[in-house]
Scaffold this motif. Structure first.
Motif, PDB file in Angstrom:
ATOM      1  N   MET A  59    -148.604 -50.293  36.108  1.00 59.07           N
ATOM      2  CA  MET A  59    -148.646 -50.462  34.766  1.00 59.07           C
ATOM      3  C   MET A  59    -149.412 -49.407  34.213  1.00 59.07           C
ATOM      4  O   MET A  59    -149.031 -48.519  33.070  1.00 59.07           O
ATOM      5  N   ARG A  60    -150.304 -48.973  34.510  1.00 67.24           N
ATOM      6  CA  ARG A  60    -151.306 -47.835  34.052  1.00 67.24           C
ATOM      7  C   ARG A  60    -150.445 -46.467  34.195  1.00 67.24           C
ATOM      8  O   ARG A  60    -150.836 -45.483  33.470  1.00 67.24           O
ATOM      9  N   GLY A  61    -149.755 -46.315  35.282  1.00 69.27           N
ATOM     10  CA  GLY A  61    -148.962 -45.053  35.556  1.00 69.27           C
ATOM     11  C   GLY A  61    -147.794 -45.092  34.760  1.00 69.27           C
ATOM     12  O   GLY A  61    -147.331 -43.987  34.599  1.00 69.27           O
ATOM     13  N   GLN A  84    -151.002 -53.777  38.237  1.00 74.70           N
ATOM     14  CA  GLN A  84    -151.826 -53.162  37.697  1.00 74.70           C
ATOM     15  C   GLN A  84    -151.658 -51.640  37.182  1.00 74.70           C
ATOM     16  O   GLN A  84    -151.624 -50.911  36.517  1.00 74.70           O
ATOM     17  N   GLU A  85    -151.677 -51.038  38.722  1.00 73.44           N
ATOM     18  CA  GLU A  85    -151.687 -49.766  38.983  1.00 73.44           C
ATOM     19  C   GLU A  85    -150.513 -49.012  38.263  1.00 73.44           C
ATOM     20  O   GLU A  85    -150.466 -48.126  37.676  1.00 73.44           O
ATOM     21  N   LYS A 109    -153.341 -55.901  41.799  1.00 72.86           N
ATOM     22  CA  LYS A 109    -153.605 -54.545  41.739  1.00 72.86           C
ATOM     23  C   LYS A 109    -152.617 -53.509  41.656  1.00 72.86           C
ATOM     24  O   LYS A 109    -152.468 -52.612  40.990  1.00 72.86           O
TER      25      LYS A 109
END
Length: 118
Positions: free
Chosen positions: A115-117, A112-113, A109
């Protein structure tokens, strides 16, 4: 049924079935030509053996417990102690696996967070 049929029905290798027999966990009848033949009950027995191996039990423990595993039948006190010890070991293993899963889940998690940011 012949050893190849039992292997196919249970997912166990022929080598494993021979090992189970050598360790006293499984039995067969021999034909005049020496081929192993197993009864229908061998399928459920092999599946149980494989389940116990998957749970981390060793062949000595499995061989000791198998003669006492029958639905609705009481186990002798020494077997009950062994079964209880295995349950405690499995509970501890399940707790450790749950903690490891939780750690991995947190790492996934967080990654993933991040990578999104980015």
């Amino acid at each position: 049924m012949r050893i190849g049929d039992l292997a196919e029905r249970t997912g166990a290798s022929v080598r494993s079935l021979r090992y189970y027999e050598k360790q006293g966990m499984l039995s067969s009848e021999r034909s005049a030509s020496g081929q192993r033949h197993y009864g229908e009950d061998a399928v459920s027995r092999v599946l149980l053996i494989r389940q116990f191996f998957s749970a981390g039990m060793n062949s000595k423990t499995i061989a000791a417990l198998l003669p006492h595993i029958k639905d609705g039948e009481r186990c002798p006190p020494e077997v009950l102690r062994q079964l209880t010890a295995e349950l405690h070991r499995l509970d501890a293993q399940a707790d450790e696996l749950a903690r490891a899963r939780q750690t991995l889940d947190g790492m996934v998690k967080a990654t993933q967070e991040a990578m999104r940011g980015a």
